[in-house]
Design a protein around this motif. Structure first.
Motif, PDB file in Angstrom:
ATOM      1  N   ARG A   1       0.878  -1.176   0.000  1.00 16.72           N
ATOM      2  CA  ARG A   1       0.000   0.000   0.000  1.00 16.72           C
ATOM      3  C   ARG A   1       0.908   1.217   0.000  1.00 16.72           C
ATOM      4  NH1 ARG A   1      -5.182   1.341   0.510  1.00 16.72           N
ATOM      5  NH2 ARG A   1      -5.764   3.180   1.714  1.00 16.72           N
TER       6      ARG A   1
ATOM      7  N   LEU B   1      -1.774   1.917 -12.516  1.00 16.96           N
ATOM      8  CA  LEU B   1      -2.357   1.851 -11.176  1.00 16.96           C
ATOM      9  C   LEU B   1      -3.194   3.103 -10.951  1.00 16.96           C
ATOM     10  CD1 LEU B   1       0.961   0.962  -9.302  1.00 16.96           C
ATOM     11  CD2 LEU B   1      -0.824  -0.647  -9.923  1.00 16.96           C
ATOM     12  N   LYS B   2      -4.372   2.904 -10.382  1.00 17.93           N
ATOM     13  CA  LYS B   2      -5.231   4.054 -10.100  1.00 17.93           C
ATOM     14  C   LYS B   2      -5.210   4.317  -8.611  1.00 17.93           C
ATOM     15  CE  LYS B   2      -8.938   4.508 -13.473  1.00 17.93           C
ATOM     16  NZ  LYS B   2     -10.320   4.181 -13.735  1.00 17.93           N
ATOM     17  N   PRO B   3      -4.997   5.560  -8.174  1.00 20.22           N
ATOM     18  CA  PRO B   3      -4.978   5.815  -6.725  1.00 20.22           C
ATOM     19  C   PRO B   3      -6.385   5.737  -6.118  1.00 20.22           C
ATOM     20  CG  PRO B   3      -4.709   7.845  -7.945  1.00 20.22           C
ATOM     21  CD  PRO B   3      -4.749   6.755  -8.959  1.00 20.22           C
ATOM     22  N   GLN B   4      -6.442   5.292  -4.885  1.00 19.90           N
ATOM     23  CA  GLN B   4      -7.699   5.328  -4.137  1.00 19.90           C
ATOM     24  C   GLN B   4      -7.457   6.276  -2.980  1.00 19.90           C
ATOM     25  OE1 GLN B   4      -7.968   1.229  -3.261  1.00 19.90           O
ATOM     26  NE2 GLN B   4      -8.661   0.700  -5.294  1.00 19.90           N
TER      27      GLN B   4
ATOM     28  N   LEU C   1      -2.089   3.877  -3.172  1.00 21.73           N
ATOM     29  CA  LEU C   1      -2.149   2.958  -4.318  1.00 21.73           C
ATOM     30  C   LEU C   1      -1.875   1.562  -3.811  1.00 21.73           C
ATOM     31  CD1 LEU C   1       0.316   4.736  -6.699  1.00 21.73           C
ATOM     32  CD2 LEU C   1      -2.023   4.251  -7.306  1.00 21.73           C
TER      33      LEU C   1
ATOM     34  N   THR D   1      -5.717  -4.308 -10.716  1.00 24.22           N
ATOM     35  CA  THR D   1      -4.974  -3.896  -9.533  1.00 24.22           C
ATOM     36  C   THR D   1      -5.684  -4.361  -8.275  1.00 24.22           C
ATOM     37  OG1 THR D   1      -4.434  -1.964 -10.783  1.00 24.22           O
ATOM     38  CG2 THR D   1      -3.915  -1.895  -8.453  1.00 24.22           C
TER      39      THR D   1
ATOM     40  N   ASN E   1      -6.739  -4.485  -4.401  1.00 28.13           N
ATOM     41  CA  ASN E   1      -6.829  -3.551  -3.302  1.00 28.13           C
ATOM     42  C   ASN E   1      -7.101  -4.314  -2.025  1.00 28.13           C
ATOM     43  OD1 ASN E   1      -9.562  -4.117  -3.233  1.00 28.13           O
ATOM     44  ND2 ASN E   1     -10.036  -2.451  -4.624  1.00 28.13           N
TER      45      ASN E   1
END
Lengths: 320, 188
Positions: free
Chosen positions: A246, A275-278, A282, B102, B104
């Motif tokens: 993370r 990669l898309k940030p949340q 990431l 990706t 999570n």
């Protein structure tokens, strides 16, 4: 077995190996596929060969070259990785069963078998009678002794000793709970252990422990070291398929990122997709095969409006 | 299964496999397994779906009046085209997939939950197996590397089989358990 049969079997083995490790030319492969589609027996042999390969991999019977070949050519798809995972679970479960059954059998089978030999049946029955009678006699005497001890007022010692044991049991439970909690952030192997409930009997119950592998998660912050100056460490269990990092960002200046991992020699060992940030973090998943023991650096790039990568942040970690 | 076909179309396809209904059903299941293996070993994920596409196309050809002499070879040649189409499509979607692939945190925890369910289901399926079969599996895997071949050979001899037949029997059992576990997890 005839020579012809042995030769055919060896040919098959060689073909199977070529087939599964991607060493067949397209034409040869297609001919082989036609063959197994028409010959169900051949297909079954191939599936058995595949199961053997998986078993060899799981149980560590492959040498390093074979292992690399297997990981590169065989573990390509999610479906096959799941197959390997299923076999791993099945074999572990069956081998655990063997241990339990051996334990179970050792006492009861021996006891039962005594009666199956007619020669010894009478002798055994007699010996048992002597044992039962002797046991009863001894217990009776001990009961009398115990009564005398109580009469002497020594029972207090026994109680204190028991209390001490109980205290130890509870402390151990507390410690084990604490350990579990402190491992949450960097846990490598999650051991699902039925926590023993505090009991008044001094002997803790032995419950079977089942181990379920978990891919560890490591939280990293931009920069190379932690606030205490130590490098972030990742304990990667042998049976984990990978680890999730993370990556916490100070600011999110890009919509899409890409990560590159370099080893201690600066060699790129892994490159992620987009990669898309949340929010401000990431998640980067890295397969276990890329993570041997050593120090690594994650170079994070953000895609600018022209679609070019710009350096965004660095992270560092160590795999133990 | 076979979404675009009517019952009669499918019956016509089965008729091509064998004039006897039961034999045709048996052949269909075997051909299905061959095709699923074909796709799996060609690195495809959605093997069942791709197999259905092959059967759809083959049946359509048969209904249209094409004479098929070797149904297995015909299916495999169609399957090869389906793989190529599938790979091309996958390549086009690769960019999008990279983002959606990706992992999570939520996915990680879901995976753990799935692992637990898998283990429960595996135990349930093992318990459902007849004792004899379960014992066979236990005996088969109760080996170390050094004794593996000799132990398995003697196990095969005990069952009056050769080692190869024993391996196939174990592989079938393993596949049966895998299917049972998968079905159980999907129901949960």
């Amino acid at each position: 077995m005839s020579v012809e049969k042995v030769t055919k079997r060896t040919d098959n083995q060689q073909n199977f190996e070529k087939f599964f490790f991607g060493k067949m030319a397209e034409d040869e492969r297609f001919a082989f596929e036609n063959e197994f589609a028409a010959d169900y027996e051949l297909l079954e042999k191939m599936r058995a060969f595949e199961a053997d390969l998986i078993e060899k991999y799981i149980r560590g019977f492959m040498d390093s070259a074979e292992k690399v070949k297997f990981e590169t050519h065989f573990l390509k798809t999610e479906k096959r990785r799941n197959k390997v995972e299923f076999s791993r679970r099945l074999i572990a479960e069956l081998r655990q069963k063997t241990t339990n059954e051996v334990e179970k059998e050792s006492v009861w089978n021996w006891f039962g078998k005594l009666f199956f030999t007619p020669k010894f049946a009478f002798g055994t029955a007699f010996a048992l009678l002597v044992l039962i009678f002797g046991g009863w006699f001894l217990t009776r005497n001990l009961e009398t002794d115990k009564t005398e001890i109580v009469k002497n007022g020594n029972s207090a010692n026994t109680e204190i000793a028991n209390k001490n044991i109980n205290l130890n049991v509870e402390t151990n439970i507390f410690n084990s709970n604490q350990n579990t909690q402190s491992n949450v952030e960097t846990n490598s192997t999650k051991t699902l252990e039925k926590s023993p409930t505090p009991t008044k009997t001094p002997e803790p119950k032995k419950t079977p422990i089942e181990t379920i592998s978990q891919n560890p998660v490591l939280a990293l912050f931009a920069g190379t070291l932690r606030t205490d100056g130590e490098i972030n460490e990742l304990n990667l269990p042998k049976n984990a398929s990978g680890a999730t990092f993370r990556l916490n960002l100070k600011t999110v200046d890009y919509k899409i990122f890409q990560a590159e991992i370099t080893d201690g020699n600066g060699k790129i060992i892994y490159r992620s997709g987009n990669l898309k940030p949340q929010k401000s973090a990431l998640n980067l998943f890295v397969p276990a095969k890329n993570l041997g023991k050593g120090d690594y650096r994650i170079n994070l790039y953000g895609k600018n409006s022209a679609g070019k990568n710009e350096s965004a942040a660095d992270f560092q970690f160590r795999v133990n | 299964m076979l979404k675009n076909l009517s019952k009669t179309d499918f019956e016509q396809f089965l008729q091509t496999l064998d004039s006897d209904e039961d034999a045709a059903a048996e052949k269909y299941l075997r051909l299905r397994l061959s095709l699923e293996s074909f796709f799996e070993w060609r690195d495809c994920e959605n093997t069942e779906e791709l197999t259905d596409i092959v059967f759809d196309r083959v049946t359509k050809k048969i209904v249209e009046g094409e004479t098929v002499e070797n149904i297995e070879a015909f299916c495999i040649s169609i399957a090869k085209f389906v793989v190529l189409e599938h790979k091309r499509k996958s390549l086009r979607n690769a960019e999008l997939d990279e983002v959606s692939d990706t992992e999570n945190f939520a996915e990680n925890f879901e995976a753990e939950d799935l692992k637990r369910r898998n283990l429960e289901c595996l135990r349930k399926c093992l318990a459902q197996l007849p004792e004899k079969k379960r014992k066979l599996l236990v005996d088969y895997y109760d080996t170390e590397e050094s004794t593996m071949i000799s132990k398995r050979k003697s196990l095969a001899e005990k069952l009056e089989l050769n080692l190869n037949s024993l391996r196939i029997r174990i592989s079938r059992l393993r596949e049966k358990l895998e299917r049972c576990t998968k079905d159980c997890c999907e129901r949960k």
